[in-house]
Design a protein around this motif. Structure first.
Motif, PDB file in Angstrom:
ATOM      1  N   PHE A 192       6.208 -14.844  -4.731  1.00  0.00           N
ATOM      2  CA  PHE A 192       5.256 -15.965  -4.749  1.00  0.00           C
ATOM      3  C   PHE A 192       3.915 -15.537  -5.364  1.00  0.00           C
ATOM      4  O   PHE A 192       2.855 -15.697  -4.767  1.00  0.00           O
ATOM      5  N   ASP A 193       4.036 -14.977  -6.558  1.00  0.00           N
ATOM      6  CA  ASP A 193       2.855 -14.525  -7.301  1.00  0.00           C
ATOM      7  C   ASP A 193       1.920 -15.702  -7.570  1.00  0.00           C
ATOM      8  O   ASP A 193       2.352 -16.761  -8.010  1.00  0.00           O
ATOM      9  N   THR A 194       0.646 -15.499  -7.291  1.00  0.00           N
ATOM     10  CA  THR A 194      -0.321 -16.585  -7.522  1.00  0.00           C
ATOM     11  C   THR A 194      -1.270 -16.267  -8.677  1.00  0.00           C
ATOM     12  O   THR A 194      -2.167 -17.050  -8.962  1.00  0.00           O
ATOM     13  N   PHE A 195      -1.081 -15.108  -9.313  1.00  0.00           N
ATOM     14  CA  PHE A 195      -1.977 -14.727 -10.411  1.00  0.00           C
ATOM     15  C   PHE A 195      -1.750 -15.612 -11.632  1.00  0.00           C
ATOM     16  O   PHE A 195      -0.604 -15.834 -12.024  1.00  0.00           O
ATOM     17  N   ASP A 196      -2.829 -16.055 -12.221  1.00  0.00           N
ATOM     18  CA  ASP A 196      -2.745 -16.719 -13.512  1.00  0.00           C
ATOM     19  C   ASP A 196      -3.084 -15.661 -14.569  1.00  0.00           C
ATOM     20  O   ASP A 196      -4.076 -15.749 -15.271  1.00  0.00           O
TER      21      ASP A 196
ATOM     22  N   GLU B 202       0.985  -4.885 -10.195  1.00  0.00           N
ATOM     23  CA  GLU B 202       0.088  -5.923  -9.664  1.00  0.00           C
ATOM     24  C   GLU B 202       0.776  -6.713  -8.550  1.00  0.00           C
ATOM     25  O   GLU B 202       0.117  -7.242  -7.659  1.00  0.00           O
TER      26      GLU B 202
END
Lengths: 421, 264
Positions: free
Chosen positions: B246-250, B81
């Protein structure tokens, strides 16, 4: 005891893997895509656009939202969509006008891009006159306040949770490019269309974008297509047994045998640009160079569609992005560089030496205030890429150094840009 | 029928009257399990009561005042991902040190480093013996991670954060030398700060980041040198090793880790 240990191990492994969630976010609403204004006349549509405070529903969508219209063209038909951009969890609403009734009805869905939360939304536009909510008819008086109210729900459940938006102020009108990465967002963002497709291009404006970035590669027989990865893989395509570089397959093979993750065909660059010109209001297309080798075919297509945009009176710029020294060399090898707008992702010296009009540094270098200001003072346009972290998007927008932001979360960029005072 | 009744009564009396508790337990074992074997002291599976083998993960405290340590490597595979078609197995140097405070309580320290990003942890564990083979240990570890990247035209970024790991380890001594441990952890985020250029973002809400399950085998390798060899399956929202993405997935993503360490 030893046997029991093995049983325990197996059970733990099964429980652990069994608990892994498969993330999906199917759109819970089927759009009717009815063309025309309906009861949403141009004056009402214009009046509706703005920054709204959220009373009911602020726990889900934040204290304020941005309301903005977009449209899709199909020959002489125009279909209007209302988007609501939120400051929480990259949430947005996509709505269309409801059935022709006395009220101004909006139906659609909401989605949070950071996770898979989604649901239906049924809203109605009202006007507050002397503290009383009434149906909006005709024009607004200066003392009137627009209120969008209704309900939202979870997934396909009937919406029951209240949502109330009250008009606060007009949108920020400063020019700013909101560029959607891979035509609208990554496939991993669980959007309704696959990345780099015609279907996604048609959705881009509804996600807040004013322009798009698309990834260009060549097929084995030299057809420029849209595809991001080096190889055919299950991240992007449905299982079909084909693997290896996309360049190993002819366009005919790809069209016949390959379907993208949401069932679309891999589009050619020409199909994509056709859709941009004929169906959208997008003003900018960034052709990211993912191929190696000659650039002349892409240049020819770029020139053809830039020319067509001029002929049709469209405000549209199609530029070739140069992300690497290989791409720079391919550009340098072009026999004629006239009418070939380029965007350079390398440093300012190279950007200046190439005669590019746009400089696009990575956001992970920070705001680079001095360099950006110097470039802009010399007439260059400066975009930053690919910025998705909402708090950094907020700061980049507030600093107001750049001319635009490329993001997978164009709805977040739209929220911070349009709500900026 | 009467024959069965008498037989049943006979067995009941036998179980109740026998003075040997071990024999009683054996008769109560379900039929699908093998009869429990009793090993003689010269058998490799014989475990001397209260013995200690070199270990880091096995939930038995070092002797008070004694130190045990290990050095090794951890490979973490990137979730698709985040890195899409590029699947990287990122190695990190992994050092552990433990110090016995009391018969049960011990201090733990851990350092993991990939040069550009590192993680230092300090914790406490309570090791308790349930049987001669079975041990259990609740624990709590606080870690701070930090990373910095300066690459021309690519990165001017840095980040650091604090996480805590409440855990429970269950260890089983399979043989005299071989120890198997299962460790379950909750991963809690306390603080996160990242910076690009002069802009910074801070998240300081305490929240559950994810969970992890470790399966660890500890045994001799050569020349009485022991090793830890295991697998850690972390299922979490954020992994410090990938801060620069800088993953932004919750969303909780799967981070498999292979762990190898020499116990010194």
């Amino acid at each position: 005891m030893k046997t029991a240990t093995y049983y325990l191990l197996v059970v733990l492994l099964v429980v652990f893997w069994g608990c892994r969630k498969i993330y999906e976010a199917p759109v819970p609403y089927t759009f009717k895509n009815t063309s025309g204004d309906g009861r949403f006349s141009p004056a009402i549509r214009q009046a509706l656009e703005g920054v709204y405070t959220v009373s009911n529903g602020h726990e889900m969508f934040g204290e304020q939202v941005v309301v903005k219209w977009s449209y899709l063209l199909n020959n002489s038909d125009t279909t209007h969509y209302l988007s609501i951009f939120c400051g929480t969890d990259a949430a947005f609403f996509n709505l269309e006008r409801g059935p022709q009734t006395y009220d101004l009805i909006l139906n659609g869905y909401w989605r949070k891009l950071v996770n898979d939360a989604t649901g239906l939304a049924d809203l109605v536009v009202r006007v507050k006159q002397n503290g009383e909510l009434k149906t909006l008819n005709g024009s607004l008086a200066e003392t009137d306040t627009l209120v969008i109210q209704g309900t939202f729900g979870s997934n396909t459940q009937v919406p029951t949770q209240k949502l109330t938006l009250t008009y606060q102020r007009p949108l920020n009108k400063q020019p700013f490019a909101i560029l959607a990465h891979r035509a609208g967002g990554r496939t991993s963002d669980l959007l309704p269309a696959s990345e780099n497709t015609v279907e996604m291009i048609k959705l881009a404006a509804r996600f807040g974008a004013t322009g798009i970035e698309i990834d260009v590669r060549y097929t084995k027989d030299g057809v420029p297509i849209l595809y991001h990865d080096d190889n055919l893989n299950l991240r992007l395509i449905q299982k079909n047994g084909l693997t290896g570089p996309v360049e190993d397959y002819t366009y005919q093979q790809l069209t016949t045998l390959v379907r993208l993750i949401n069932g679309e065909k891999i589009p050619t660059l020409e199909e994509a640009l056709d859709a941009v010109i004929n169906n959208t209001s997008l003003t900018f297309v960034w052709l990211d160079t993912k191929y190696t080798g000659p650039m002349d075919k892409v240049q020819a297509i770029q020139q053809k569609y830039n020319q067509r945009a001029i002929q049709t009176g469209r405000n549209l710029r199609i530029v070739i992005g140069l992300p690497s020294t290989d791409a720079v060399n391919a550009y340098k090898d072009l026999s004629n560089k006239e009418n070939t707008p380029i965007l350079c992702e390398l440093d300012t010296t190279i950007t200046r030496s190439l005669g590019a009009t746009i400089w696009a540094p990575r956001w992970t270098l920070g705001p680079q205030t001095q360099e950006v200001n110097a470039m802009r003072a010399d007439g260059y346009t400066v975009f930053v890429w690919t910025l998705d972290e909402p708090k950094f998007i907020q700061q980049f927008v507030q600093q107001n150094n750049f001319d635009g932001i490329l993001s997978n979360y164009s709805s977040v960029v739209a929220y911070y840009h349009y709500s900026e005072n | 029928m009467s024959y069965r009744l008498y037989t049943c009564l006979f067995y009941c009396l036998l179980i109740n009257l026998t003075a040997n508790a071990q024999q009683r337990r054996e008769r109560q074992r379900p039929s699908f399990l093998r009869p429990k074997r009793v090993f003689t002291p010269d058998h490799p599976r014989y475990v001397q009561p209260n013995t200690r083998q070199p270990s880091i993960y096995f939930p038995q405290a070092p002797q008070p005042g004694k130190v045990r340590k290990s050095i090794g490597i951890v490979f973490t595979t990137t979730p698709p991902e985040l890195t899409e078609e590029i699947l990287i197995s990122v190695p990190a140097i992994d050092g552990n040190i433990q110090y016995g405070l009391t018969k049960h309580l011990f201090l733990t320290g851990r350092v993991q480093s990939q040069i550009i990003q590192s993680n230092i942890g300090l914790g406490l564990r309570w090791g308790a013996k349930l049987t001669d083979r079975l041990y259990v240990s609740p624990g709590f570890e606080a870690t701070t991670w930090f990373g910095a990247l300066r690459i021309k035209d690519v990165f001017t970024s840095q980040a650091y954060g604090i996480q805590t790991y409440p855990s429970l380890s269950v260890g089983y001594r399979l043989t005299r030398d071989v120890q198997f441990t299962i460790k379950g952890e909750a991963i809690m985020d306390l603080y996160y700060r990242s910076q690009v250029g002069n802009l910074a973002v801070v998240y300081d809400n305490r929240q559950v980041n994810g969970v992890a399950l470790t399966f660890m085998l500890e045994q001799p390798f050569y020349h009485n040198r022991h090793v830890s060899l295991g697998f850690r399956a972390a299922y979490s929202n954020f992994n410090w090793q990938f801060w620069s993405l800088f993953d932004t997935f919750d969303r909780n993503l799967f981070y498999p880790q292979l762990i190898f360490g020499f116990i010194l």
